[in-house]
Write an enzyme that holds these catalytic residues in place. Structure first.
Site, PDB file in Angstrom:
ATOM      1  N   GLY A  80       0.818  -1.213   0.000  1.00  0.00           N
ATOM      2  CA  GLY A  80       0.000   0.000   0.000  1.00  0.00           C
ATOM      3  C   GLY A  80       0.851   1.261   0.000  1.00  0.00           C
ATOM      4  O   GLY A  80       1.965   1.273   0.526  1.00  0.00           O
ATOM      5  N   ARG A 144       0.959  -5.509  -5.026  1.00  0.00           N
ATOM      6  CA  ARG A 144       0.917  -6.391  -3.861  1.00  0.00           C
ATOM      7  C   ARG A 144       1.385  -7.824  -4.139  1.00  0.00           C
ATOM      8  O   ARG A 144       1.221  -8.706  -3.298  1.00  0.00           O
ATOM      9  CB  ARG A 144      -0.509  -6.425  -3.283  1.00  0.00           C
ATOM     10  CG  ARG A 144      -0.896  -5.145  -2.557  1.00  0.00           C
ATOM     11  CD  ARG A 144      -2.019  -5.391  -1.576  1.00  0.00           C
ATOM     12  NE  ARG A 144      -2.428  -4.176  -0.878  1.00  0.00           N
ATOM     13  CZ  ARG A 144      -1.845  -3.739   0.229  1.00  0.00           C
ATOM     14  NH1 ARG A 144      -0.831  -4.394   0.754  1.00  0.00           N
ATOM     15  NH2 ARG A 144      -2.283  -2.643   0.812  1.00  0.00           N
ATOM     16  N   ASP A 175       5.503  -8.013   5.479  1.00  0.00           N
ATOM     17  CA  ASP A 175       5.552  -9.142   4.539  1.00  0.00           C
ATOM     18  C   ASP A 175       6.592  -8.902   3.445  1.00  0.00           C
ATOM     19  O   ASP A 175       7.348  -9.807   3.088  1.00  0.00           O
ATOM     20  CB  ASP A 175       4.181  -9.355   3.875  1.00  0.00           C
ATOM     21  CG  ASP A 175       3.224 -10.065   4.825  1.00  0.00           C
ATOM     22  OD1 ASP A 175       3.719 -10.650   5.812  1.00  0.00           O
ATOM     23  OD2 ASP A 175       2.006 -10.022   4.589  1.00  0.00           O
ATOM     24  N   LYS A 201       8.171   0.469   5.496  1.00  0.00           N
ATOM     25  CA  LYS A 201       7.056   1.313   5.030  1.00  0.00           C
ATOM     26  C   LYS A 201       5.720   0.764   5.506  1.00  0.00           C
ATOM     27  O   LYS A 201       5.546  -0.446   5.532  1.00  0.00           O
ATOM     28  CB  LYS A 201       7.068   1.313   3.491  1.00  0.00           C
ATOM     29  CG  LYS A 201       5.879   1.949   2.850  1.00  0.00           C
ATOM     30  CD  LYS A 201       5.156   1.027   1.846  1.00  0.00           C
ATOM     31  CE  LYS A 201       4.466  -0.121   2.485  1.00  0.00           C
ATOM     32  NZ  LYS A 201       3.493  -0.832   1.659  1.00  0.00           N
ATOM     33  N   THR A 202       4.807   1.532   5.903  1.00  0.00           N
ATOM     34  CA  THR A 202       3.367   1.269   6.030  1.00  0.00           C
ATOM     35  C   THR A 202       2.724   2.337   6.905  1.00  0.00           C
ATOM     36  O   THR A 202       3.235   2.648   7.988  1.00  0.00           O
ATOM     37  CB  THR A 202       2.994  -0.139   6.589  1.00  0.00           C
ATOM     38  OG1 THR A 202       1.569  -0.186   6.720  1.00  0.00           O
ATOM     39  CG2 THR A 202       3.608  -0.467   7.944  1.00  0.00           C
ATOM     40  N   ASP A 204       0.192   1.874   8.460  1.00  0.00           N
ATOM     41  CA  ASP A 204      -0.413   1.175   9.603  1.00  0.00           C
ATOM     42  C   ASP A 204       0.440   1.246  10.866  1.00  0.00           C
ATOM     43  O   ASP A 204      -0.050   0.991  11.962  1.00  0.00           O
ATOM     44  CB  ASP A 204      -0.666  -0.299   9.258  1.00  0.00           C
ATOM     45  CG  ASP A 204      -1.773  -0.459   8.218  1.00  0.00           C
ATOM     46  OD1 ASP A 204      -2.302   0.565   7.756  1.00  0.00           O
ATOM     47  OD2 ASP A 204      -2.104  -1.610   7.876  1.00  0.00           O
ATOM     48  N   LYS A 241     -25.661  18.493  16.806  1.00  0.00           N
ATOM     49  CA  LYS A 241     -26.795  17.597  16.537  1.00  0.00           C
ATOM     50  C   LYS A 241     -26.406  16.231  15.985  1.00  0.00           C
ATOM     51  O   LYS A 241     -27.274  15.400  15.762  1.00  0.00           O
ATOM     52  CB  LYS A 241     -27.777  18.280  15.585  1.00  0.00           C
ATOM     53  CG  LYS A 241     -27.210  18.609  14.215  1.00  0.00           C
ATOM     54  CD  LYS A 241     -28.283  19.191  13.309  1.00  0.00           C
ATOM     55  CE  LYS A 241     -27.711  19.521  11.943  1.00  0.00           C
ATOM     56  NZ  LYS A 241     -28.683  20.085  11.027  1.00  0.00           N
ATOM     57  N   ARG A 251      -5.070  -2.149   8.680  1.00  0.00           N
ATOM     58  CA  ARG A 251      -5.572  -3.482   8.314  1.00  0.00           C
ATOM     59  C   ARG A 251      -5.758  -4.381   9.533  1.00  0.00           C
ATOM     60  O   ARG A 251      -6.718  -5.118   9.642  1.00  0.00           O
ATOM     61  CB  ARG A 251      -4.563  -4.110   7.330  1.00  0.00           C
ATOM     62  CG  ARG A 251      -4.737  -5.573   7.010  1.00  0.00           C
ATOM     63  CD  ARG A 251      -5.793  -5.749   5.944  1.00  0.00           C
ATOM     64  NE  ARG A 251      -6.143  -7.127   5.699  1.00  0.00           N
ATOM     65  CZ  ARG A 251      -6.862  -7.894   6.515  1.00  0.00           C
ATOM     66  NH1 ARG A 251      -7.278  -7.420   7.658  1.00  0.00           N
ATOM     67  NH2 ARG A 251      -7.157  -9.117   6.187  1.00  0.00           N
ATOM     68  N   GLU A 424      -7.464   8.827   1.784  1.00  0.00           N
ATOM     69  CA  GLU A 424      -7.209  10.274   1.849  1.00  0.00           C
ATOM     70  C   GLU A 424      -5.797  10.582   2.343  1.00  0.00           C
ATOM     71  O   GLU A 424      -5.243  11.648   2.068  1.00  0.00           O
ATOM     72  CB  GLU A 424      -8.201  10.940   2.825  1.00  0.00           C
ATOM     73  CG  GLU A 424      -9.644  10.946   2.399  1.00  0.00           C
ATOM     74  CD  GLU A 424     -10.373   9.637   2.665  1.00  0.00           C
ATOM     75  OE1 GLU A 424      -9.725   8.631   3.027  1.00  0.00           O
ATOM     76  OE2 GLU A 424     -11.595   9.612   2.479  1.00  0.00           O
TER      77      GLU A 424
END
Ligand code: FBP
Length: 549
Positions: A80, A144, A175, A201-202, A204, A241, A251, A424
């Site tokens: 990702g 991936r 992974d 990297k990630t 997450d 409101k 993930r 985003e």
């Protein structure tokens, strides 16, 4: 060339910070530590990684600038997107050029697939300069595909050999770095003369440990989500409101949800690891949230904001069992299920589940039942980013509140809005932290190549301190590994870092959440700042700040 935004134009001139060890170029002085081991299952890991196991931790100091024989290196973006990937490549490029201006860098296209299928482009000054300090992975794109079979390794070797590549850098998550290590072992064991280096990297944030203090992209992604959550909090506090249920990516681990909570002080935030630890049922979670809504309503506050981690459903024990049963059921009846209409699948599932799981399944809103019966990913996993947990919880809390009202335990109004923040943030322009960290990781990867090392992960530590105090070096990937059961087989993998309930970030959250639940104690972080005072531009995540204290 497409038109670029004024920010991109100005940001191109940003010179990322580097650890002192790398400021003289990537020809560093290397200090080797003692031989290393693995986090668990030492004998098994040692047997699999015969030639790379046990390498020492490396620490770098500035070396004498010197020219080394020219080489060609390859680079791959894997998995990702995460903000800062382009800076890793720019740092790697500059580091390689510092070793020898004739060094070349080949970018394999669309992730590991490019390496296997020999799709690539040579990266030049012009290309690198156009992507400095930008978000995204679009310079060479990502994918991936997993590099894990001997056929993959052989294809990687013959394509590298044909291109004259003697060093590969794989930028990826746990992974992908596990696979980088397998590839390093394959090349070394067979004496094929190609070094392999990994970069963490990630978004997450779950590739971290004692030696890798964070994965890149986590900082920027969390800042983007926190900006949006802060904006929503301010809207909620203005309109008074709505209850906003915000799901954020991640993930599996809840690092992103926790970090966003620490940055924005919402009325609730769920941490999946706590749910699993306390073996909470879905009904308990819903009851807790409904009680928060009711206590705010008692103070006249019929509004609020809550954060939900993407991976939650797989951490609720009863849903985990249900998903496992559904996986088996859908796999065993694949042909039959494929012919069914989406709406027919839940009835089929309900009729074939165990009584316990059928009860849990029946308690879920219909939309979620359909989503749980949808297609699995190529590994047979439920695609959690497609499950609308935020909708499910909002709906179930609404139903619970109705029952509480009937019992006289709640007397407010409940109107929910739901959001999902993920994509985003993954390609946002990197914060100063990620721009610096990524550039340093890439440059440092060139230093590992220059030092002739393989099977290492690029490591830059002490990043909560000024860059003068950052520690550059290399960590043997085997050191982070253990054996886990994956798809019915024992496999060596880098141990994933889940949120630690004994860790300082969670403890800080746990100590404050009761207050944040009832009070309107929102913090509005605003957008990432690239220009201005250091105290707004050079922030580190609350997670890192608390962990390093
Ligand atoms: P990586 O672990 O590969 O960095 O990806 C993380 C992530 O952004 C998760 O947060 C999310 O669940 C997943 O990717 C979604 O990816 P995709 O869009 O490929 O399904």
């Amino acid at each position: 060339m497409n038109e670029i935004s004024p920010l991109q134009k100005a940001r191109a001139a940003y010179a990322p910070k580097l650890p002192v060890a790398l400021r003289n170029g990537a020809a560093v002085k290397v200090t080797e530590g003692a031989p290393t081991t693995a986090v668990a299952d030492v004998e098994k890991i040692k047997a699999i990684f015969e030639t790379t196991f046990g390498s020492p931790v490396l620490t770098f100091e500035a070396g004498e600038a010197k020219t080394m024989p020219a080489i060609t290196a390859g680079v791959i973006l894997s998995g990702g997107q995460a903000p800062g990937g382009h800076n890793v490549i720019a740092g790697l490029y500059d580091g390689l050029k510092s070793l020898n201006s004739a060094n070349r860098l080949i970018g394999f296209l669309k992730g590991p697939d490019g390496l296997i299928k020999n799709q690539y482009m040579e990266l030049t000054d012009e290309i690198i300069d156009a992507y400095r300090n930008t978000g995204g992975f679009d310079m060479i794109a990502s994918g991936r595909t997993k590099l894990e079979t001997v056929e993959h390794f052989q294809a990687a070797y013959s394509n590298c050999k044909a291109l004259g590549i003697t060093a590969l850098v794989i930028i990826g998550g746990d992974d992908s770095n596990t696979n980088a290590c397998m590839l390093a072992e394959y090349f070394k064991k067979n004496n094929l003369g190609i070094q392999v280096t990994g970069c963490p990297k990630t978004i997450d944030g779950d590739l971290k440990n004692e030696w890798i203090e964070t994965s890149f992209g986590f900082d920027t992604a969390c800042r983007v989500y926190s900006e949006l959550i802060g904006n929503i909090e301010r809207d909620a506090n203005s309109a008074k409101k709505y209850w906003h249920f915000v799901k954020v990516m991640g993930r599996s681990a809840s690092h992103i949800a926790l970090e966003c909570a620490l940055q924005t002080h919402p009325n609730f935030a769920i941490v999946s690891e706590e749910v699993a630890e306390k073996k909470m049922t879905l009904d308990q979670i819903v009851t807790d949230l409904a009680n928060i809504v009711a206590s705010r309503a008692a103070d006249g506050n019929n509004f609020g904001v809550g954060i939900i981690p993407e991976g939650l459903v797989e951490f609720i024990p009863e849903i985990k069992v249900l998903i496992a049963e559904l996986n088996d059921l859908l796999a065993a009846n694949a042909a039959k299920v494929e012919d069914m209409d989406k709406a027919e699948k839940p009835a089929f599932a309900a009729a074939n589940l165990t009584a316990e799981s059928a009860k849990v399944f029946a308690s879920l809103p219909q939309g979620i039942q359909i989503q749980l019966c949808n297609d699995r990913d190529p590994h047979g996993n439920v695609q959690v980013s497609l499950i609308e947990t935020e909708k499910m919880l909002a709906e179930m809390v609404g139903t619970k509140l109705k029952a509480m009202k009937a019992d006289g335990k709640y007397n407010g109004k409940f109107a929910a809005q739901v959001h999902f923040f993920g994509y985003e943030g993954r390609c946002a322009a990197p914060s100063n932290y990620d721009a610096d960290y990524c550039y340093s990781l890439g440059y440092n990867a060139a230093a590992l190549i220059g030092a002739g090392k393989t099977g290492y992960m690029s490591s830059v530590r002490n990043t909560t301190k000024p860059a003068d105090q950052w520690i550059a070096g290399g960590i043997p990937i085997t050191m982070m590994m253990n054996i886990e059961r994956r798809h019915g087989e024992d496999k060596p993998v880098i141990r994933k870092a889940l949120v630690e309930l004994e860790g300082a970030p969670f403890k800080f959250f746990a100590a404050n959440r009761a207050d944040w639940a009832v009070k309107t104690a929102y913090v509005y972080p605003g957008p990432i700042q690239y220009f201005g005072p250091s105290e707004v531009c050079d922030l580190v995540t609350k997670t890192l700040e608390l962990e390093q204290k």
